[in-house]
Design an enzyme around this catalytic site. Structure first.
Site, PDB file in Angstrom:
ATOM      1  N   ASP A   1     -70.115 -14.600  29.931  1.00 17.08           N
ATOM      2  CA  ASP A   1     -70.177 -14.663  31.388  1.00 17.08           C
ATOM      3  C   ASP A   1     -68.812 -14.862  32.040  1.00 17.08           C
ATOM      4  OD1 ASP A   1     -69.907 -17.225  30.416  1.00 17.08           O
ATOM      5  OD2 ASP A   1     -71.842 -17.938  31.124  1.00 17.08           O
TER       6      ASP A   1
ATOM      7  N   ASP B   1     -79.783 -27.781  32.682  1.00 15.02           N
ATOM      8  CA  ASP B   1     -81.076 -27.259  33.149  1.00 15.02           C
ATOM      9  C   ASP B   1     -81.650 -26.224  32.167  1.00 15.02           C
ATOM     10  OD1 ASP B   1     -79.356 -25.146  33.545  1.00 15.02           O
ATOM     11  OD2 ASP B   1     -79.825 -24.847  35.662  1.00 15.02           O
TER      12      ASP B   1
ATOM     13  N   HIS C   1     -79.974 -23.585  30.951  1.00 10.36           N
ATOM     14  CA  HIS C   1     -79.445 -22.219  31.042  1.00 10.36           C
ATOM     15  C   HIS C   1     -78.611 -21.855  29.816  1.00 10.36           C
ATOM     16  CE1 HIS C   1     -75.811 -23.949  33.333  1.00 10.36           C
ATOM     17  NE2 HIS C   1     -75.263 -23.306  32.323  1.00 10.36           N
TER      18      HIS C   1
ATOM     19  N   GLU D   1     -80.180 -18.799  34.603  1.00  8.98           N
ATOM     20  CA  GLU D   1     -80.733 -20.044  35.134  1.00  8.98           C
ATOM     21  C   GLU D   1     -82.260 -20.057  34.998  1.00  8.98           C
ATOM     22  OE1 GLU D   1     -78.953 -22.438  35.745  1.00  8.98           O
ATOM     23  OE2 GLU D   1     -77.128 -21.964  36.865  1.00  8.98           O
TER      24      GLU D   1
HETATM   25  C1  GLP Z   1     -71.558 -23.050  31.712  1.00 10.76           C
HETATM   26  C2  GLP Z   1     -71.512 -21.812  30.826  1.00 10.76           C
HETATM   27  C3  GLP Z   1     -72.507 -21.911  29.702  1.00 10.76           C
HETATM   28  C4  GLP Z   1     -72.354 -23.252  29.013  1.00 10.76           C
HETATM   29  C5  GLP Z   1     -72.664 -24.359  29.975  1.00 10.76           C
HETATM   30  C6  GLP Z   1     -72.587 -25.742  29.387  1.00 10.76           C
HETATM   31  O1  GLP Z   1     -72.553 -23.004  32.647  1.00 10.76           O
HETATM   32  N1  GLP Z   1     -71.745 -20.611  31.547  1.00 10.76           N
HETATM   33  O2  GLP Z   1     -72.291 -20.829  28.801  1.00 10.76           O
HETATM   34  O3  GLP Z   1     -73.199 -23.321  27.904  1.00 10.76           O
HETATM   35  O4  GLP Z   1     -71.715 -24.269  31.025  1.00 10.76           O
HETATM   36  O5  GLP Z   1     -71.301 -26.257  29.506  1.00 10.76           O
HETATM   37  P1  GLP Z   1     -70.726 -27.477  28.693  1.00 10.76           P
HETATM   38  O6  GLP Z   1     -70.512 -26.982  27.314  1.00 10.76           O
HETATM   39  O7  GLP Z   1     -69.429 -27.789  29.391  1.00 10.76           O
HETATM   40  O8  GLP Z   1     -71.731 -28.553  28.775  1.00 10.76           O
END
Ligand code: GLP
Length: 244
Positions: A67, A136, A138, A143
């Site tokens: 992404d 959440d 995702h 989402e």
């Molecule tokens: C973002 C990314 C996800 C990731 C998520 C969790 O939203 N797009 O791919 O898994 O954050 O982030 P973190 O690893 O900082 O908890």
């Protein structure tokens, strides 16, 4: 779904990196799907160490990132493109032309999304997809409520995700509200998936996506539909699981 519970973040990172390194060594042309966020940072650090100290070769590796924020140029310090080059690509011998990252500033995002999907097909699909998870549920930026058949597309971020991401931005007005993401349909076509999560704040959602029924409200629960998923959690993230 295979579940590996490890003691801490360091062990989680080393376990994920060694599974990825195995794939890199075994495949003629390894195609990796990569994630951003804070969780994979240790995994990338370990992959860099394996390259620098043990000669892990990235010259044939092809990567597709999950992404990118809409409106962000690849040079923006907060873009996922910047993150990937800083934390992995500049440190290993990957070829620039083998790196694919969604383009947040593409003039025509719909066309770009189509092209991205075609490129994944052209190289024969993703062998190993690395995933983190949002609080959440995702994955990528899919989402709650996302369809499990979605392909790469532009998505509005959920409020909780915007709040969670706020820590990376100096000004409120800089926090992105839209992102381009591989769809759950794209992710489920990867031959293997590794999902990593650590920390107490991920415990509730990990118990939900692993032990509760599959639902669109928890995008990561789609992992239950895939035949080759390894979930790696530290003790804190696994603390709410009924069965370990
Ligand atoms: C973002 C990314 C996800 C990731 C998520 C969790 O939203 N797009 O791919 O898994 O954050 O982030 P973190 O690893 O900082 O908890």
């Amino acid at each position: 779904m295979e579940l590996i519970v490890v003691s801490d973040y360091d062990e989680l990172s080393k376990t994920a990196a060694s599974l990825m390194a195995k794939e890199i060594k075994e495949k003629e042309r390894p195609v990796l799907g990569l994630a951003t966020g804070s969780t994979p940072l240790g995994t990338y650090k370990e992959l860099v160490r394996l390259h620098q100290e043990e000669g892990l070769d990235f010259s044939k590796v092809v990567t597709f990132n999950l992404d990118e924020y809409i409106g962000f140029s690849p040079l923006d310090r907060n873009s996922y493109n910047f993150y990937m080059w800083e934390n992995l690509f500049f440190e290993v011998n990957i070829k620039r032309q083998n790196v694919y990252i969604p383009k947040g500033d593409a003039p025509n995002s719909e066309e770009f999304c189509k092209w991205y999907e075609e490129e994944i097909k052209r190289v024969g699909g993703i062998n190993l997809q690395l995933l983190g998870i949002g609080r959440d549920g995702h994955i990528g930026f899919n989402e709650p409520g996302s369809s499990f058949s979605d392909r790469t597309h532009v998505k509005k971020l959920a409020d909780v995700t915007i709040r969670d991401n706020a820590r990376f931005f100096e000004k409120i007005e800089d926090i992105p509200h839209y992102a381009m993401t591989m769809g759950i349909g794209t992710i489920l076509e990867a031959k293997k998936i590794i999902l990593i999560a650590n920390g107490e704040h991920k415990a509730r959602i990990c118990a939900e996506f692993i032990e509760r029924p599959v639902t669109k409200q928890v995008p990561a629960s789609s992992m239950q539909l895939h035949s080759d998923v390894t979930v790696i959690l530290d003790n804190a993230a696994a603390s709410r699981l009924r069965k370990k």
